[in-house]
Design a protein around this motif. Structure first.
Motif, PDB file in Angstrom:
ATOM      1  N   ALA A  69       0.816  -1.214   0.000  1.00  2.61           N
ATOM      2  CA  ALA A  69       0.000   0.000   0.000  1.00  2.61           C
ATOM      3  C   ALA A  69       0.850   1.264   0.000  1.00  2.61           C
ATOM      4  O   ALA A  69       0.316   2.364  -0.157  1.00  2.61           O
ATOM      5  CB  ALA A  69      -0.932   0.010   1.212  1.00  2.61           C
ATOM      6  N   GLN A  70       2.148   1.121   0.194  1.00  2.00           N
ATOM      7  CA  GLN A  70       3.051   2.268   0.253  1.00  2.00           C
ATOM      8  C   GLN A  70       3.740   2.485  -1.087  1.00  2.00           C
ATOM      9  O   GLN A  70       3.990   1.535  -1.837  1.00  2.00           O
ATOM     10  CB  GLN A  70       4.107   2.068   1.342  1.00  2.00           C
ATOM     11  N   LYS A  71       4.081   3.731  -1.362  1.00  2.00           N
ATOM     12  CA  LYS A  71       4.724   4.060  -2.631  1.00  2.00           C
ATOM     13  C   LYS A  71       6.097   3.401  -2.754  1.00  2.00           C
ATOM     14  O   LYS A  71       6.516   3.013  -3.843  1.00  2.00           O
ATOM     15  CB  LYS A  71       4.847   5.582  -2.769  1.00  2.00           C
ATOM     16  N   THR A  72       6.805   3.266  -1.647  1.00  2.00           N
ATOM     17  CA  THR A  72       8.125   2.631  -1.668  1.00  2.00           C
ATOM     18  C   THR A  72       8.041   1.111  -1.596  1.00  2.00           C
ATOM     19  O   THR A  72       9.060   0.436  -1.748  1.00  2.00           O
ATOM     20  CB  THR A  72       8.984   3.117  -0.493  1.00  2.00           C
ATOM     21  N   GLY A  73       6.857   0.579  -1.319  1.00  2.00           N
ATOM     22  CA  GLY A  73       6.701  -0.858  -1.160  1.00  2.00           C
ATOM     23  C   GLY A  73       7.148  -1.373   0.188  1.00  2.00           C
ATOM     24  O   GLY A  73       7.221  -2.592   0.405  1.00  2.00           O
ATOM     25  N   ARG A  74       7.422  -0.454   1.121  1.00  4.79           N
ATOM     26  CA  ARG A  74       7.864  -0.865   2.452  1.00  4.79           C
ATOM     27  C   ARG A  74       7.289   0.074   3.494  1.00  4.79           C
ATOM     28  O   ARG A  74       6.806   1.158   3.184  1.00  4.79           O
ATOM     29  CB  ARG A  74       9.386  -0.925   2.544  1.00  4.79           C
ATOM     30  N   ARG A  75       7.348  -0.364   4.736  1.00  5.37           N
ATOM     31  CA  ARG A  75       6.877   0.457   5.853  1.00  5.37           C
ATOM     32  C   ARG A  75       7.839   0.295   7.012  1.00  5.37           C
ATOM     33  O   ARG A  75       8.350  -0.808   7.277  1.00  5.37           O
ATOM     34  CB  ARG A  75       5.464   0.034   6.266  1.00  5.37           C
ATOM     35  N   LEU A 100       3.998   6.357  15.424  1.00  3.06           N
ATOM     36  CA  LEU A 100       3.787   7.279  14.316  1.00  3.06           C
ATOM     37  C   LEU A 100       4.810   7.045  13.209  1.00  3.06           C
ATOM     38  O   LEU A 100       4.464   7.015  12.021  1.00  3.06           O
ATOM     39  CB  LEU A 100       3.873   8.726  14.808  1.00  3.06           C
ATOM     40  N   LEU A 101       6.060   6.873  13.595  1.00  5.32           N
ATOM     41  CA  LEU A 101       7.104   6.612  12.603  1.00  5.32           C
ATOM     42  C   LEU A 101       6.845   5.312  11.858  1.00  5.32           C
ATOM     43  O   LEU A 101       7.150   5.193  10.661  1.00  5.32           O
ATOM     44  CB  LEU A 101       8.478   6.562  13.272  1.00  5.32           C
ATOM     45  N   ASN A 102       6.285   4.342  12.551  1.00  2.00           N
ATOM     46  CA  ASN A 102       6.049   3.035  11.941  1.00  2.00           C
ATOM     47  C   ASN A 102       4.909   3.042  10.921  1.00  2.00           C
ATOM     48  O   ASN A 102       4.608   1.993  10.341  1.00  2.00           O
ATOM     49  CB  ASN A 102       5.775   1.991  13.029  1.00  2.00           C
ATOM     50  N   GLN A 103       4.298   4.180  10.703  1.00  2.00           N
ATOM     51  CA  GLN A 103       3.295   4.300   9.640  1.00  2.00           C
ATOM     52  C   GLN A 103       3.877   4.907   8.368  1.00  2.00           C
ATOM     53  O   GLN A 103       3.190   4.975   7.349  1.00  2.00           O
ATOM     54  CB  GLN A 103       2.126   5.145  10.132  1.00  2.00           C
ATOM     55  N   PHE A 104       5.138   5.332   8.421  1.00  2.00           N
ATOM     56  CA  PHE A 104       5.775   5.949   7.266  1.00  2.00           C
ATOM     57  C   PHE A 104       6.345   4.891   6.323  1.00  2.00           C
ATOM     58  O   PHE A 104       6.663   3.773   6.740  1.00  2.00           O
ATOM     59  CB  PHE A 104       6.887   6.900   7.703  1.00  2.00           C
ATOM     60  N   ASP A 105       6.548   5.298   5.067  1.00  2.00           N
ATOM     61  CA  ASP A 105       7.082   4.351   4.080  1.00  2.00           C
ATOM     62  C   ASP A 105       8.585   4.517   3.876  1.00  2.00           C
ATOM     63  O   ASP A 105       9.141   4.026   2.892  1.00  2.00           O
ATOM     64  CB  ASP A 105       6.340   4.467   2.753  1.00  2.00           C
ATOM     65  N   GLY A 106       9.240   5.188   4.806  1.00  2.00           N
ATOM     66  CA  GLY A 106      10.679   5.348   4.713  1.00  2.00           C
ATOM     67  C   GLY A 106      11.187   6.304   5.775  1.00  2.00           C
ATOM     68  O   GLY A 106      10.436   6.796   6.624  1.00  2.00           O
ATOM     69  N   PHE A 107      12.473   6.599   5.697  1.00  2.00           N
ATOM     70  CA  PHE A 107      13.154   7.401   6.710  1.00  2.00           C
ATOM     71  C   PHE A 107      13.185   8.872   6.306  1.00  2.00           C
ATOM     72  O   PHE A 107      12.865   9.248   5.174  1.00  2.00           O
ATOM     73  CB  PHE A 107      14.566   6.851   6.932  1.00  2.00           C
TER      74      PHE A 107
END
Length: 716
Positions: A45-51, A71-78
């Motif tokens: 579901a993420q643009k990067t393909g990872r979460r 909150l950070l764990n909902q992002f698709d990258g750093f």
């Protein structure tokens, strides 16, 4: 990713001989090297393909760190400007860290954007701190990273231990990057290390990690698409909505400052300052509201479409029209974004007359949380003695329940960066909806003819207006050019260096559980500015504060100006053309300090201007630029002005709209004139306006800096 099998493999790895090593444990953010994609999981579901999938602490003992990491764990990258951690097994020579640690740019997760650099580009580290008690090096990249792109963090044996010997690899790293890697991450790491080994020779790679940056702009892009299907409901305000300035005897703004019961205070708007404006008109439109009852925007996967929310806000605006005859297509129009604690009746009123004298209309709205309460109104007294009452609802809310509505309540609140982040995002979307209204055709006087040119729309922002304006201008295709005054890098970075915002950080640290204040009613972060020598930390609790602020900046990511600045010119977003931008700031700004401004402008990569002229892919570093090739950055020298007029404020932050004295007015009008000519030329000409201040001050006060500011430059 399942951590346990990897931990078992590391435990079974034989130890090497003596010597200082770079520790390697990708399951631990504290050990690292960090950041690392090992701490992510696949997510289609993420643009990067990872979460991101960071391990959580004991949430009962550490509730706030637990919430932050969730909150950070909902992002698709750093973070696009991440703070790295490299830990050693024993003491090292901190002076060798810069030479031995760097980043290599790898591939992008998408072909949507051109990107700032080609694969293989090397970025050095900056703002380096070494913490002896934990044997850990911390640093930031020397330049902004592309979003949703993969990078390698590389450590070589150019790092030396305390005796001068090169550091070596941890057995866990040799195992992960060796033949027959135990998992996909290690396989990717092994291939990257093998490819980069040739580039660093004769140095040896002794540690590395791979990480992917977040898709910072994805939500804003999709939200803009969503609002394209919303109702505008554009309408005038009141039975009479346009007034000639010559017909007005006074204008009183009745501000709602109390919530329950409602309470008001009156402010008289200074009509003489509007000399140059012919008419003022009032109207409103509907803008979809993505904010929840906490003034935050719920997170969403970056690969999914953003649905149009059911809620909408009626947004009120005023327009200042010039005295010049209206062009056939309507007046070119400048959307003006006001500063923090200000309103649509502040900065726009100060700048609008100068724009009007140059044939430009000015239109303004309140930012989220500004303009006081929703029952605010205008009382216009005509020369005939008649009074006209117009609604002028503010966007402030009594969020803390104290019965009052402050000038920023609903945007600038604590704890946490999320309300500010989402205040910026929602305001930027409101501005995009305003653009839709202008392009749909605004007839202010009801004569059936459009008054504002739908194809000549510009943006000018001051302070907060520059922050949200960076987001807005990067994402909105219809803006032809922008002038960003007193803008800065991330809100967190701005607050950490600003004397006036010191109390905000104190509140953040004090309200946190567990608290992080390491001084009585204060704190010492012991941080370091760019381009300074490596700092050896000797302050207890400082590293924890630094890491906390880095977490806040990462949370800020989807609304961080640093993530949007590259898309103004160097790497435009899909279907958005590169924009000419005039950057204005003042030396010694104490509200948005110079290093934060320098970081914002540096992220824009102004050397891209040469690329768009020559299509030369190899670009020079952007933090230095000679006067002869780049004149889009102008610095106001308040120190020189105060030597002649000591009554000027020591903090020049609001110099663009400061009309409190003849000296301040001369400076403001000159900076405003520079913006006006820039827009009147369609973004092709930026004049030197020193001739406007020389008669009063006897010297030049505006200059093109040779390099971006890295020092605070605070002075008497």
């Amino acid at each position: 990713m399942n951590f346990r099998p990897f931990l078992l493999l590391l435990a079974a790895t034989p130890l090497l001989g003596a010597g200082v090593t770079v520790r390697f444990d990708p399951t631990s953010p504290d050990v690292g090297p960090f950041p690392t994609d090992f701490l992510t999981v696949p997510d289609s579901a993420q643009k990067t393909g990872r979460r991101v999938n960071l391990p959580l602490p004991d949430c009962q003992a550490q509730p706030d760190p637990c919430r932050e990491l969730a909150l950070l764990n909902q992002f698709d990258g750093f973070n696009v400007q991440p703070r790295i951690r490299v830990r050693f097994s024993a003491a090292v020579n901190a002076a060798t860290l810069r030479e031995g640690i760097f980043f290599s740019w790898l591939g992008s997760s998408t072909a949507d954007e051109r990107g700032l650099h080609e694969a293989g580009h090397v970025t050095r580290i900056n703002q380096v701190i070494y913490d002896p008690p934990t044997l850990t090096a911390y640093a930031k990249p020397d330049e902004i990273f592309d979003q949703h792109r993969r990078y390698a963090l590389i450590v070589t044996d150019a790092v030396r231990d305390a005796t001068g010997d090169p550091v070596g690899p941890d057995p866990g790293f040799l195992f992960c990057a060796g033949p027959g890697p135990p998992n996909d991450y290690c396989g990717d790491l092994a291939r990257a290390v093998t490819a980069l080994a040739v580039q660093v020779a004769p140095r040896r790679i002794v540690a590395a990690s791979l990480f992917t940056t977040m898709s910072a702009t994805a939500w804003m892009e999709k939200a803009r698409t969503a609002i394209g299907n919303s109702q505008l409901n554009l309408q005038p305000t009141g039975p009479r909505s346009i007034f000639a300035l010559s017909d007005l005897a006074s204008v009183v703004w009745r501000q709602q400052v109390g919530a329950n019961p409602p309470a008001f205070q009156d402010a008289t708007l200074p009509l003489p300052l509007l000399a140059g404006v012919d008419r003022v008109a009032f109207g409103s439109f509907l803008s979809p509201s993505f904010l929840d009852d906490r003034q935050t925007i719920p997170p969403a996967p970056t690969g999914a479409n953003v649905p149009l929310p059911a809620a909408a806000s009626e947004i009120f605006f005023e327009v200042y029209l010039p005295p010049a005859p209206k062009p056939p297509a309507g007046y070119p129009v400048v959307i003006f974004g006001h500063g923090v604690g200000d309103s649509r009746f502040g900065g726009p009123t100060a700048v609008g007359p100068t724009l009007a004298r140059n044939g430009l209309a000015t239109i303004a709205i309140n930012a989220v949380g500004h303009g006081f309460g929703p029952q605010s109104k205008l009382l216009l007294t005509l020369n005939t003695g008649a009074t006209v009452e117009l609604p002028a609802p503010g966007r402030g809310l009594d969020l803390n329940g104290d019965g009052t509505i402050d000038s920023t309540e609903g945007c600038v609140v604590v704890p946490g960066p999320i309300p500010v982040r989402d205040c910026l995002r929602q305001t930027a979307l409101d501005l995009m909806q305003l653009v839709r209204a202008i392009r749909a055709g605004i007839d202010l006087d009801g004569d059936g003819v459009v008054d504002l040119d739908p194809n000549r729309i510009f943006y000018a922002g001051q302070s907060l207006g520059s922050f949200c304006g960076t987001l807005f201008t990067a994402v909105e295709p219809a803006i032809a050019a922008a002038a960003l005054n007193a803008g800065g890098g991330s809100v967190v970075e701005t607050a950490r260096w600003s004397p006036g915002l010191h109390s905000v950080i104190v509140a953040e640290l004090a309200l946190r559980t567990p608290p992080l204040l390491n001084r009585i009613f204060s704190y010492n972060e012991n941080y370091v500015l760019r381009d300074q020598p490596v700092k050896i930390n000797d302050v207890a609790g400082a590293i924890e504060i630094q890491n906390f602020l880095e977490t806040l900046e990462w949370i800020e990511g989807p609304g961080n100006t640093i993530a949007y600045s590259p898309h103004l010119l160097a790497s435009p977003l899909p279907a958005v053309a590169p924009k000419p931008v005039l950057w204005q700031f003042s030396k010694g700004d104490e509200t948005v300090p110079n290093p934060a401004t320098g970081n914002l402008i540096g992220a824009a990569d102004l050397s891209a201007e040469a690329w768009f002229a020559t299509r030369d892919i190899g670009r020079a570093p952007s933090r230095q630029f000679p006067n002869t090739t780049n004149r889009s950055v102008w610095m106001y020298r308040n120190d020189l002005a105060r030597a002649v007029a000591p009554g000027l404020s020591a903090n020049p932050h609001i110099y663009l709209a400061d009309l409190t004295s003849p000296a301040a007015t001369a400076i403001a009008r000159a900076a405003q004139q520079q913006i006006a000519v820039f827009f009147a030329s369609g973004g092709t000409a930026i004049p030197d306006v020193n001739n406007l201040v020389q008669p009063l001050f006897g010297r030049n006060l505006f200059e093109v800096p040779q390099s971006l500011p890295e020092d605070l430059n605070f002075g008497p």
